[in-house]
Design a protein around this motif. Structure first.
Motif, mmCIF file in Angstrom:
data_model
loop_
_atom_site.group_PDB
_atom_site.id
_atom_site.type_symbol
_atom_site.label_atom_id
_atom_site.label_comp_id
_atom_site.label_asym_id
_atom_site.label_seq_id
_atom_site.Cartn_x
_atom_site.Cartn_y
_atom_site.Cartn_z
ATOM 1 N N LEU A 237 0.831 -1.203 0.000
ATOM 2 C CA LEU A 237 0.000 0.000 0.000
ATOM 3 C C LEU A 237 0.867 1.256 0.000
ATOM 4 O O LEU A 237 0.497 2.274 -0.600
ATOM 5 C CB LEU A 237 -0.940 -0.005 1.208
ATOM 6 C CG LEU A 237 -2.056 -1.053 1.181
ATOM 7 C CD1 LEU A 237 -2.883 -0.979 2.461
ATOM 8 C CD2 LEU A 237 -2.963 -0.859 -0.033
ATOM 9 N N TRP A 238 2.008 1.195 0.679
ATOM 10 C CA TRP A 238 2.931 2.327 0.678
ATOM 11 C C TRP A 238 3.459 2.588 -0.728
ATOM 12 O O TRP A 238 3.475 3.733 -1.201
ATOM 13 C CB TRP A 238 4.083 2.047 1.643
ATOM 14 C CG TRP A 238 5.187 3.066 1.575
ATOM 15 C CD1 TRP A 238 6.317 3.034 0.801
ATOM 16 C CD2 TRP A 238 5.255 4.307 2.299
ATOM 17 N NE1 TRP A 238 7.092 4.147 0.997
ATOM 18 C CE2 TRP A 238 6.466 4.950 1.907
ATOM 19 C CE3 TRP A 238 4.432 4.911 3.229
ATOM 20 C CZ2 TRP A 238 6.855 6.185 2.434
ATOM 21 C CZ3 TRP A 238 4.820 6.145 3.743
ATOM 22 C CH2 TRP A 238 6.006 6.758 3.353
ATOM 23 N N HIS A 242 2.586 5.762 -3.477
ATOM 24 C CA HIS A 242 3.631 6.625 -4.018
ATOM 25 C C HIS A 242 3.849 6.381 -5.517
ATOM 26 O O HIS A 242 4.875 6.781 -6.073
ATOM 27 C CB HIS A 242 4.940 6.409 -3.250
ATOM 28 C CG HIS A 242 4.915 6.975 -1.875
ATOM 29 N ND1 HIS A 242 4.295 6.320 -0.819
ATOM 30 C CD2 HIS A 242 5.407 8.138 -1.356
ATOM 31 C CE1 HIS A 242 4.423 7.048 0.282
ATOM 32 N NE2 HIS A 242 5.081 8.149 -0.015
ATOM 33 N N GLY A 243 2.894 5.714 -6.149
ATOM 34 C CA GLY A 243 2.961 5.541 -7.601
ATOM 35 C C GLY A 243 4.063 4.634 -8.067
ATOM 36 O O GLY A 243 4.673 4.870 -9.118
ATOM 37 N N LEU A 272 1.029 10.681 -8.440
ATOM 38 C CA LEU A 272 -0.003 11.713 -8.519
ATOM 39 C C LEU A 272 -0.563 12.086 -7.150
ATOM 40 O O LEU A 272 -1.553 12.788 -7.066
ATOM 41 C CB LEU A 272 -1.156 11.235 -9.415
ATOM 42 C CG LEU A 272 -0.783 10.740 -10.807
ATOM 43 C CD1 LEU A 272 -2.026 10.338 -11.574
ATOM 44 C CD2 LEU A 272 -0.007 11.797 -11.571
ATOM 45 N N GLY A 273 0.056 11.594 -6.091
ATOM 46 C CA GLY A 273 -0.486 11.799 -4.749
ATOM 47 C C GLY A 273 -1.119 10.520 -4.246
ATOM 48 O O GLY A 273 -1.655 9.722 -5.029
ATOM 49 N N ILE A 274 -1.082 10.326 -2.932
ATOM 50 C CA ILE A 274 -1.513 9.048 -2.353
ATOM 51 C C ILE A 274 -2.951 8.714 -2.724
ATOM 52 O O ILE A 274 -3.254 7.604 -3.174
ATOM 53 C CB ILE A 274 -1.342 9.075 -0.826
ATOM 54 C CG1 ILE A 274 0.150 9.150 -0.464
ATOM 55 C CG2 ILE A 274 -1.976 7.834 -0.191
ATOM 56 C CD1 ILE A 274 0.417 9.262 1.018
ATOM 57 N N SER A 275 -3.866 9.667 -2.544
ATOM 58 C CA SER A 275 -5.283 9.395 -2.806
ATOM 59 C C SER A 275 -5.527 9.026 -4.261
ATOM 60 O O SER A 275 -6.204 8.041 -4.571
ATOM 61 C CB SER A 275 -6.121 10.612 -2.413
ATOM 62 O OG SER A 275 -7.480 10.408 -2.727
ATOM 63 N N ARG A 276 -4.954 9.813 -5.174
ATOM 64 C CA ARG A 276 -5.174 9.565 -6.596
ATOM 65 C C ARG A 276 -4.502 8.279 -7.041
ATOM 66 O O ARG A 276 -5.039 7.530 -7.876
ATOM 67 C CB ARG A 276 -4.646 10.749 -7.411
ATOM 68 C CG ARG A 276 -5.112 10.762 -8.858
ATOM 69 C CD ARG A 276 -6.610 10.774 -8.944
ATOM 70 N NE ARG A 276 -7.089 11.040 -10.280
ATOM 71 C CZ ARG A 276 -8.214 10.564 -10.779
ATOM 72 N NH1 ARG A 276 -8.960 9.756 -10.028
ATOM 73 N NH2 ARG A 276 -8.622 10.879 -11.979
ATOM 74 N N ASN A 277 -3.324 7.997 -6.514
ATOM 75 C CA ASN A 277 -2.635 6.753 -6.867
ATOM 76 C C ASN A 277 -3.455 5.531 -6.470
ATOM 77 O O ASN A 277 -3.563 4.559 -7.226
ATOM 78 C CB ASN A 277 -1.268 6.696 -6.194
ATOM 79 C CG ASN A 277 -0.288 7.706 -6.763
ATOM 80 O OD1 ASN A 277 -0.406 8.116 -7.916
ATOM 81 N ND2 ASN A 277 0.671 8.121 -5.954
ATOM 82 N N LEU A 278 -4.031 5.560 -5.265
ATOM 83 C CA LEU A 278 -4.845 4.440 -4.804
ATOM 84 C C LEU A 278 -6.118 4.304 -5.645
ATOM 85 O O LEU A 278 -6.540 3.193 -5.971
ATOM 86 C CB LEU A 278 -5.197 4.615 -3.328
ATOM 87 C CG LEU A 278 -4.034 4.445 -2.342
ATOM 88 C CD1 LEU A 278 -4.471 4.840 -0.931
ATOM 89 C CD2 LEU A 278 -3.526 3.007 -2.343
ATOM 90 N N ALA A 310 -0.813 7.199 -16.395
ATOM 91 C CA ALA A 310 -1.063 8.561 -15.928
ATOM 92 C C ALA A 310 0.210 9.114 -15.289
ATOM 93 O O ALA A 310 0.842 8.450 -14.473
ATOM 94 C CB ALA A 310 -2.206 8.570 -14.915
ATOM 95 N N ARG A 311 0.576 10.326 -15.683
ATOM 96 C CA ARG A 311 1.760 10.975 -15.142
ATOM 97 C C ARG A 311 1.393 12.323 -14.533
ATOM 98 O O ARG A 311 0.296 12.847 -14.745
ATOM 99 C CB ARG A 311 2.805 11.205 -16.242
ATOM 100 C CG ARG A 311 3.334 9.965 -16.939
ATOM 101 C CD ARG A 311 4.384 10.386 -17.938
ATOM 102 N NE ARG A 311 4.805 9.295 -18.813
ATOM 103 C CZ ARG A 311 5.960 8.654 -18.708
ATOM 104 N NH1 ARG A 311 6.799 8.970 -17.742
ATOM 105 N NH2 ARG A 311 6.292 7.683 -19.554
#
Length: 333
Positions: A237-238, A242-243, A272-278, A310-311
């Motif tokens: 999850l970490w 972090h993409g 893209l940030g933790i929330s968006r990556n998840l 996505a970048r």
């Protein structure tokens, strides 16, 4: 000099890793069979011993059934789902009650051509490079395993699932139901564990169908798995937050040190940030699938076919790393 030593160490660890992969890969079917036996035995122990003792079976029963169903189905899917390989064509959604229906928003095209194109995402095609070992064209990212799987979370055959973890089965691998089920077993079943060990001084014989020894072994195994899988889950999850894949997290540490030695800062273009990556990993939210797909073991498509990603806005490649400095996964570096 330091870079040469570091490169040799890196190559040595890769060789040892491949050797371990070959050994565990050969024994993979036996590990899968053992895992099925242990999971089935643990499920039987829980519903025969622990379930009847729940204070509110009308509430806890359905929840426990749902957790057990998720555990069994996700394990089946991670073992049987093809992870996706470079030569494969982009896949479409299947038919059946286990396939979820995606949300189609007006600002986003649905999963067509293998990619969820969006007006809010900077989705770019990965550069193609030629593999030195097999000669196939492969996407620039993520680093590919020997089996040329797309986005490998683990580089090659895993002993407990007998195949790679890649683009199409990584979600089933990461979902935490093994950790949740073993945690519930340990928290709810410890009184019966003490009874089985004879620590409660009850004179009544063991009132359950499963043997005492079987319950003791399954309870201890659940505790060990809960701890071990919990640590692995937090790590995955970490890296997802972090993409990165587990492979890329090692590579990016190397890139960060390389960029720092030049007085530059390494920037992962896929973070893209933790929330968006998840959200992208589980393909949830706008243009993806509903959030209930995390609770029920539905099958879904990833947001990409593994050839476009996505970048960060304004970045077409990692910052701080120059062309030709990317690590490869070959012995002949």
């Amino acid at each position: 000099m330091f870079c040469i030593v570091q490169s040799n160490l890196f190559r040595c660890f890769k060789t040892l890793e491949r050797l371990g992969d070959r050994v565990t890969g050969a024994a993979g079917p036996f590990f899968v069979g053992l895992a099925v036996i242990l999971i089935s035995a643990g499920t039987i122990c829980f519903f025969d011993v622990v379930m009847p003792s729940l204070a509110y079976p009308w509430l806890g029963g359905p929840i426990c059934l749902l957790i057990a169903f998720n555990l069994l189905v996700h394990y089946y899917l991670v073992v049987t789902t093809n992870p996706g390989f470079v030569e494969d064509l982009p896949r479409g959604a299947g038919k059946g009650f286990l396939w979820a229906t995606p949300r189609n928003m007006s600002k986003e095209r649905p999963l067509t051509e293998g990619v969820r194109w969006s007006t809010e995402l900077n989705v770019t095609k990965a550069e193609l490079t030629k593999c030195r070992k097999c000669g196939q064209q492969k996407p620039e990212v993520p680093s590919l395993s020997d089996m040329q799987s797309l986005r490998p979370e683990v580089r090659s055959s895993l002993s407990r699932i007998n195949q790679c973890v890649g683009l199409y089965n990584e979600r089933h691998f990461v979902l935490a139901y093994l950790c949740i089920s073993t945690f519930c077993f340990c928290v709810l079943g410890y009184p019966q564990f003490f009874d089985a060990l004879g620590l409660t001084f009850k004179r009544d014989p063991w009132p359950h169908h499963v043997p005492v020894l079987m319950y003791i072994i399954e309870f201890i195994l659940s505790g060990v798995l809960c701890f071990a899988v919990g640590i692995m889950l937090m790590f995955h999850l970490w890296t997802i937050g972090h993409g990165e894949t587990s492979v890329e997290s090692q590579d990016n540490e190397f890139y960060s040190r390389m960029a720092k030695n030049r007085g530059e800062a390494f920037v992962n273009s896929y973070d893209l940030g933790i929330s968006r990556n998840l959200q992208l990993f589980f393909n949830l939210g706008r243009g993806g699938y509903p959030f209930y797909t995390l609770i029920f073991p539905f099958r879904i498509l990833p947001y990409t076919d593994g050839r476009s990603w996505a970048r960060r806005e304004g970045l077409s490649r990692h910052r701080g790393i120059r062309m030709g400095e990317e690590l490869t996964d070959e012995e002949d570096l």
